[in-house]
Each structure stands twice: as structure tokens, then as C-alpha cells.
Design a protein around this motif. Structure first.
Motif, PDB file in Angstrom:
ATOM      1  N   ASP A 169       0.809  -1.218   0.000  1.00  0.00           N
ATOM      2  CA  ASP A 169       0.000   0.000   0.000  1.00  0.00           C
ATOM      3  C   ASP A 169       0.844   1.272   0.000  1.00  0.00           C
ATOM      4  N   VAL A 170       2.154   1.140   0.171  1.00  0.00           N
ATOM      5  CA  VAL A 170       3.007   2.315   0.346  1.00  0.00           C
ATOM      6  C   VAL A 170       2.927   3.295  -0.822  1.00  0.00           C
ATOM      7  N   PRO A 171       3.025   2.847  -2.097  1.00  0.00           N
ATOM      8  CA  PRO A 171       2.981   3.842  -3.183  1.00  0.00           C
ATOM      9  C   PRO A 171       1.743   4.734  -3.148  1.00  0.00           C
ATOM     10  N   LEU A 172       0.580   4.136  -2.968  1.00  0.00           N
ATOM     11  CA  LEU A 172      -0.643   4.930  -2.970  1.00  0.00           C
ATOM     12  C   LEU A 172      -0.761   5.770  -1.702  1.00  0.00           C
ATOM     13  N   ALA A 173      -0.400   5.206  -0.564  1.00  0.00           N
ATOM     14  CA  ALA A 173      -0.454   5.971   0.690  1.00  0.00           C
ATOM     15  C   ALA A 173       0.544   7.126   0.664  1.00  0.00           C
ATOM     16  N   PHE A 174       1.679   6.916   0.010  1.00  0.00           N
ATOM     17  CA  PHE A 174       2.667   7.977  -0.091  1.00  0.00           C
ATOM     18  C   PHE A 174       2.175   9.102  -0.996  1.00  0.00           C
ATOM     19  N   SER A 175       1.361   8.750  -1.984  1.00  0.00           N
ATOM     20  CA  SER A 175       0.736   9.776  -2.815  1.00  0.00           C
ATOM     21  C   SER A 175      -0.144  10.689  -1.969  1.00  0.00           C
ATOM     22  N   VAL A 176      -0.886  10.087  -1.053  1.00  0.00           N
ATOM     23  CA  VAL A 176      -1.721  10.879  -0.142  1.00  0.00           C
ATOM     24  C   VAL A 176      -0.843  11.788   0.713  1.00  0.00           C
TER      25      VAL A 176
END
Length: 293
Positions: A146-153
Motif C-alpha cells: 500500500d506504500v505507493p498509494l499511501a505515499f501519494s496521499v
């Protein structure tokens, strides 16, 4: 209170760097492959490895309009929404000087990032409005995938927060942002050239020790980023010098780091444009050092 330097450089450095790096993700390539085969990956590589900041400045709006056209109002494609958020946040943070436009673009970016979270992360809706206990429970459900999408947030949230740093409501959200970044560091600290750890180093530098800041912890994070990237992430040294060096009045560390940046080769895979910006900022900081210390 947030330091004025954070308002300026977090958005032009860390947020911009994150946004550029995210453009190279596989998601963007798959999303735009229908337009032309390989377009997204070639474009991303050109942006990330460019030394011509002005060309990127002039070309970014065209790509922004292209992604806006692909999204529409009802898209639930988390990857597409995430890429749109990244580009809007990057453009607002790096190239827009008008505060009104900065606020508008950063608000748009955050809205897109939150739509992406809602579409792509389990229980990822209403992250800004749910009660804090629920937010903390959600953080514990995140996994490395989930890191890529959570990092986008996190990137878009930070960009929004800086553009709205004159508003008490924005400052009140800093705790949630920091908790999210801490979770990302726990899951994958070296993701995208150690960007999660660099975010955390910056966040730990926002306040002096006398009012709750933790400069020693920030220093440890900065040093770890430099080690993890073999010194290639020059923006990490710029933040280290400005936020820690100036924040603790450690001129020796401040000048040493900035001189290293100025002498370094900007070209590094995926970091060239960010490093070019870092070298320019290092010169500005050195020139103003006598007035500060």
C-alpha cells in the motif's frame, strides 16, 4: 508554528521530488499506454533525468491537462487519480508563485489523492474527517504493498498543508500527516530513494527543541537517507543543512553539506531534476549564511 522555510522548501523540494518520482511508476505507464505505447515511461524518464528545469516548467501544464482529460468526474482508477494528484502537487509546489493559485492547485491535488485512497486502499475514505482513533486503526492496516498509494496521499497532503499554512485548520492536520509518514517509514523506509524517511526528517525539524521539536532525531533520519542513497539524493543534504543546520545554529554542518551539494554531480538515475534544483537552492543558502548565523 511551521517554519517559513518549511513552507517554501518542503513544497519545492520533497513534495516536488516525490511527485516526479511517482510519475515513473508502472501505474502511470499502464494508464496511458492506450494513448501511445511507452509514452508515459519515456516522458517520466525525461522529466526525472532532465537538467533543464525551465523546459519542465513550461511542459508540465500540457501533461496536467492531458491527465485531467483522462480522469473526468467519476473515475475510480486509483492509479490515475494518484498520478493526477502528484502532478498537480508538483506543479503547484515547484512552479506556481501566486498564493491563490497555489491553494487552488494544492486543494485539487489533495482531493484527487483522497479519491485515489478511497478507491484503492481498504477503508481508505474520509481520512481527514474520521475521528483520530479510527485514523490510527486504519494506519495499522496498511501493508508494504500500500506504500505507493499511501505515499501519494502524504505528498499531496503535505503540499496542501504548506499552501494553506496561514490557516489554523491546516496546521491542525499536521499530526495526521506525521502519523501517516511514520507508518510509511515503518513499512518501507527506502521507498523512492528513501523519500518517506526524508519526509519524517523534515517533519521532526519543524520546531526547535525548546517547543517540542526533536532535532537530534531529525539529524539521524537525514543521515540515514544520505547513507541509504549513497549521497545521491542532494535534496536531503539541502534540507539537512537548512532545517537542522540553521535550526540548531550549527554552521559547520550547514556549510559542509551545502558545499558538498554544490560540488556534486547532479546526474543520477531518477534524481537528476531534483538534484539540479537542490544545487540551485544550496547556492542561495550559502550566499545568505552570513546574514543568518
Amino acid at each position: 508554528m511551521m517554519q517559513a522555510s518549511f513552507v517554501r522548501r518542503l513544497r519545492t523540494g520533497v513534495c516536488f521530488a516525490f511527485s516526479l518520482l511517482s510519475l515513473a511508476s508502472a501505474g502511470c505507464s499502464s494508464l496511458l499506454s492506450s494513448v501511445t505505447n511507452g509514452f508515459a515511461s519515456d516522458l517520466s524518464a525525461s522529466i526525472l533525468n532532465s537538467t533543464d528545469v525551465e523546459t519542465v516548467r513550461q511542459g508540465a501544464p500540457a501533461y496536467l491537462l492531458l491527465i485531467d482529460g483522462l480522469i473526468g468526474e467519476d473515475s475510480r482508477d486509483a492509479n490515475l487519480l494518484s498520478q493526477a494528484a502528484a502532478l498537480n502537487s508538483a506543479y503547484a509546489g515547484a512552479f506556481v508563485e501566486d498564493p491563490v493559485r497555489q491553494k487552488a492547485l494544492s486543494s485539487k491535488a489533495l482531493k484527487l489523492a483522497l479519491r485515489a485512497s478511497c478507491a484503492g486502499l481498504k477503508d481508505g475514505c474520509d481520512l481527514r474527517t474520521r475521528d483520530y482513533d479510527s485514523f490510527e486503526r486504519w494506519l495499522k492496516t496498511l501493508r508494504k504493498k500500500d506504500v505507493p498509494l499511501a505515499f501519494s496521499v502524504a505528498g499531496s497532503w503535505a503540499g496542501w498543508m504548506q499552501a494553506h499554512s496561514d490557516e489554523l485548520g491546516a496546521i491542525a492536520e499536521l499530526g495526521r500527516l506525521k502519523a501517516l509518514v511514520e507508518r510509511l517509514v515503518a513499512l518501507d523506509p527506502t521507498y523512492d530513494n528513501s523519500s518517506p524517511r526524508l519526509y519524517l526528517a523534515v517533519l521532526e525539524s519543524l520546531q526547535p527543541a525548546a517547543v517540542g521539536g526533536r532535532p537530534d532525531i531529525a539529524r539521524g533520519h537525514f543521515e540515514q537517507v544520505i547513507e541509504d542513497t549513497a549521497g545521491r539524493n542532494l535534496m536531503a543534504k539541502v534540507f539537512f543543512a537548512e532545517l537542522y543546520g540553521r535550526g540548531t545554529f550549527d554552521r559547520e554542518t550547514h556549510d559542509r553539506l551545502l558545499e558538498e551539494v554544490i560540488e556534486a554531480d547532479a546526474e543520477a538515475p531518477g534524481l537528476t531534476l531534483m538534484n539540479t534544483l537542490a544545487k540551485s537552492q544550496a547556492l542561495e543558502l550559502l550566499e545568505s549564511a552570513d546574514d543568518y548565523f
